[in-house]
Design an enzyme around this catalytic site. Structure first.
Site: not given
Ligand code: NAP
Length: 571
Positions: A323, A327
């Site tokens: 995680t 990754k």
């Molecule tokens: P990440 O790589 O940090 O991506 C963040 C994304 O969210 C970017 O596109 C960012 O936009 C956007 N963002 C962040 N803060 C924001 C805000 N305040 N308003 C609007 N957009 C915002 O994160 P990630 O690893 O992809 O994870 C995303 C989510 O998925 C997390 O909450 C994680 O816990 C969840 N997840 C769940 C599972 C599951 O098994 N259910 C698995 C994996 C991940 P910008 O590009 O504009 O910065």
């Protein structure tokens, strides 16, 4: 059998005995009475009363016990004279002589440093314990111990050899602060070494990195492991509570053949994966144990730790969930190892497309040698699978976000021929994601192991849109891949989609969220109030966990159990 010992800080003997009673009921084999703050070592009549209360407490205890009076120098609280506590040990060890009704402790624990400080002290300790030259019939044995609360002692091996050489030493104990997961491997090696010497041994890592040595002690025939009665009553940092040791990690079932799995990331202490996978292993009768494995950010940390665990001869590392923030590091490691000629590494197409994987499965031959390392991305397929289950004829989906999760989810939908609309706060990042996914090679650079289409040319184009444009393009599903709405995240109270857009989506649109803390995010609450069908983040979590589980065990995951355990753990 590796024993479970519950340490008890003695404040008063009645409460200590009550705790010992509770430890017995919770499955402990042994208790350790830590008398270092109870016993003052004074020479007045009050101090004599302390000795008698300790003697009575030990005698009344229903479990065999260790008595320890740890001095400040070794992380304890005793600051009285050594003579007084050594006299206490002698009194305890020889208590049977003063009346058959009194029971002595099974062990006393004396620090190697104290024991070897002078011949006089050594002789006095030896008076109260059983050893080859003992002339009396004594049933108390000596644990010699050495501790370092800061780091691995430089002279660790010399200290262990010294303990092994002392004829009176029945059990040798080392405990030091693990600096990384790798320190556990040395502690497990020490247990193996002790076995070769025929000496019972305790080798434990302290702090957040040391849990592996504590839980895996039975796999390496450790003499005992310590487990606290309550979360706040641990006597050393990183000590698990007995309930977790017995019920979550199934300590009693761990043996030399048990396969080891874990979740690698930073942070991992709040992960629900250990609860889910350990319960699953038990349900299908798989001989495995799953642990949190913290590795700090940075490729070098990840590479060094994962390769060391994979190479360790006795560990039987069989699988990892990977995680944040590792990754990408997993795929990088696979590419590097492959490029250096290690053909055992395989990467599935989705991990290759995303440059990120969340799963490692290790196959081994009958001699425990690794024959393949399989990297997969089960995140994207799980999210796509959950949405497809609700919308079998899915052709248009909106992905909110352009980060790591969005990349895997968008690629998984596209691989299944779905048109993907990317909506992100930063358009530049969204456009970069589109260019990256569309510019992928038709063939991955490593052997693909996933069953997804390879012919990228036939895959639909991706479109980058403003959120408001979703009203016109009418996606059949919207999936939030940003942390918006996540407890502890950047915007816990906000919805990932404005209510204006949400209220203008088609009535048949399904709304899914990757966030699962909380299960009902502001986005899903809004969608539910509009009577749209909702899929919470647990569906994706369970989907990715189930695929990992099948890959590791060759069995289907017990989904009902996964669901119940995950919901209970989140609650
Ligand atoms: P990440 O790589 O940090 O991506 C963040 C994304 O969210 C970017 O596109 C960012 O936009 C956007 N963002 C962040 N803060 C924001 C805000 N305040 N308003 C609007 N957009 C915002 O994160 P990630 O690893 O992809 O994870 C995303 C989510 O998925 C997390 O909450 C994680 O816990 C969840 N997840 C769940 C599972 C599951 O098994 N259910 C698995 C994996 C991940 P910008 O590009 O504009 O910065």
């Amino acid at each position: 059998m590796t024993l479970i010992c519950v340490p008890i800080f003695v404040e008063d003997s009645a409460s200590a005995l009550a705790d010992a009673h509770e430890a017995l009921h919770r499955g402990a084999d042994l208790v350790e009475f830590r008398v270092d703050s109870f016993f003052t070592g004074g020479r007045d009549p009050a101090a004599e009363g302390e000795v008698e209360r300790i003697v009575a407490m030990v005698s009344d205890c229903k479990l065999p016990c260790i008595v320890t009076c740890r001095p400040v120098l070794e992380g304890g609280q005793y600051d009285g004279p050594d003579d007084a506590r050594i006299s206490l040990f002698e009194r305890l060890g020889t208590v049977g002589a003063s009346g058959p009704a009194l029971r002595p402790p099974r062990y006393i624990d004396v620090e190697l440093l104290t024991y070897t400080r002078s011949e006089n002290l050594k002789q006095k300790v030896n008076l109260g314990v059983d050893h080859p030259a003992q002339v009396r019939e004594l049933s108390t044995s000596l644990i010699l111990s050495t501790h370092d609360f800061h780091t691995r002692p430089l002279d660790l091996i010399r200290r262990i050899e010294q303990m092994f050489q002392e004829p009176a030493c029945a059990v040798a104990k080392v405990a030091y602060r693990a600096r990384s997961l790798r320190d556990n491997l040395e502690l497990l090696d020490i247990l193996q070494l002790a076995q070769e010497h025929g000496k019972p041994m305790i080798a434990l890592g302290m702090g957040p990195y040391g849990l592996m040595s504590r839980v895996l002690a039975p796999k390496f025939n450790g003499f005992l492991t310590f487990a606290s009665l309550r979360r706040q009553s641990a006597t050393a940092p990183g000590q698990p509570v007995i309930g977790d040791l017995v019920d979550l990690y199934r300590f009693r079932a761990i043996n030399s053949a048990t396969k080891v799995y874990g979740v690698v990331g930073d942070p991992v202490e709040h992960s629900i994966s250990p609860m889910v996978h350990n319960a699953g292993f038990e349900a299908v009768g798989h001989d495995g144990v799953y642990l949190p494995m913290p590795i700090p950010a940075g490729y070098e940390h990840f590479k060094a730790t994962v390769l060391a665990m994979l190479d360790h001869p006795g560990l039987d590392l069989a699988g990892l969930s990977v995680t944040i923030p590792h990754k990408e590091n997993l795929v990088r490691l696979a590419r590097e190892e492959w490029a250096e000629g290690d053909g055992r590494w395989e990467v599935d197409l989705l991990s290759e497309q995303c440059g990120a994987g969340n799963t490692l499965a290790v196959r081994r031959d009958g001699k425990g040698r690794a024959t393949s390392f399989e990297v997969r991305n089960t995140d994207g397929a799980a999210a796509a699978g959950a949405v497809f289950a609700a919308v079998p004829d899915l052709r248009r989906v909106a992905v909110l976000g352009a980060g790591g999760t969005a990349r895997a989810v968008a690629a998984a939908f596209r691989n299944r021929g779905v048109e993907v609309f990317i909506v992100n706060r930063s358009q530049t990042r969204a456009l970069a994601l589109k260019a990256e996914l569309e510019g992928l090679h038709a063939e991955p650079s490593l052997e693909p192991s996933g069953g997804v289409p390879r012919d990228q040319a036939r895959l639909p184009a991706l479109r980058v849109l403003e959120a408001s444009a979703l009203i016109q393009v009418k996606p059949q599903a919207v999936i939030n891949c940003t942390p918006v709405g996540m407890a502890g995240g950047p915007a816990p109270k906000e919805s990932a989609l404005s209510s204006e857009v949400l209220w203008n989506l088609s009535d048949q649109c399904v709304v899914a969220d990757c966030v699962y803390r909380p299960l009902t995010t502001p986005l899903l609450a809004q969608a539910a109030s509009r009577h749209l069908r909702c899929i919470d983040g647990l569906a994706m979590f369970l989907g990715q966990a189930a695929e990992q589980f099948s890959l590791w065990t060759d069995r289907s995951a017990p989904m009902q159990l996964f669901q119940t355990v995950a919901r209970e753990s989140l609650a």
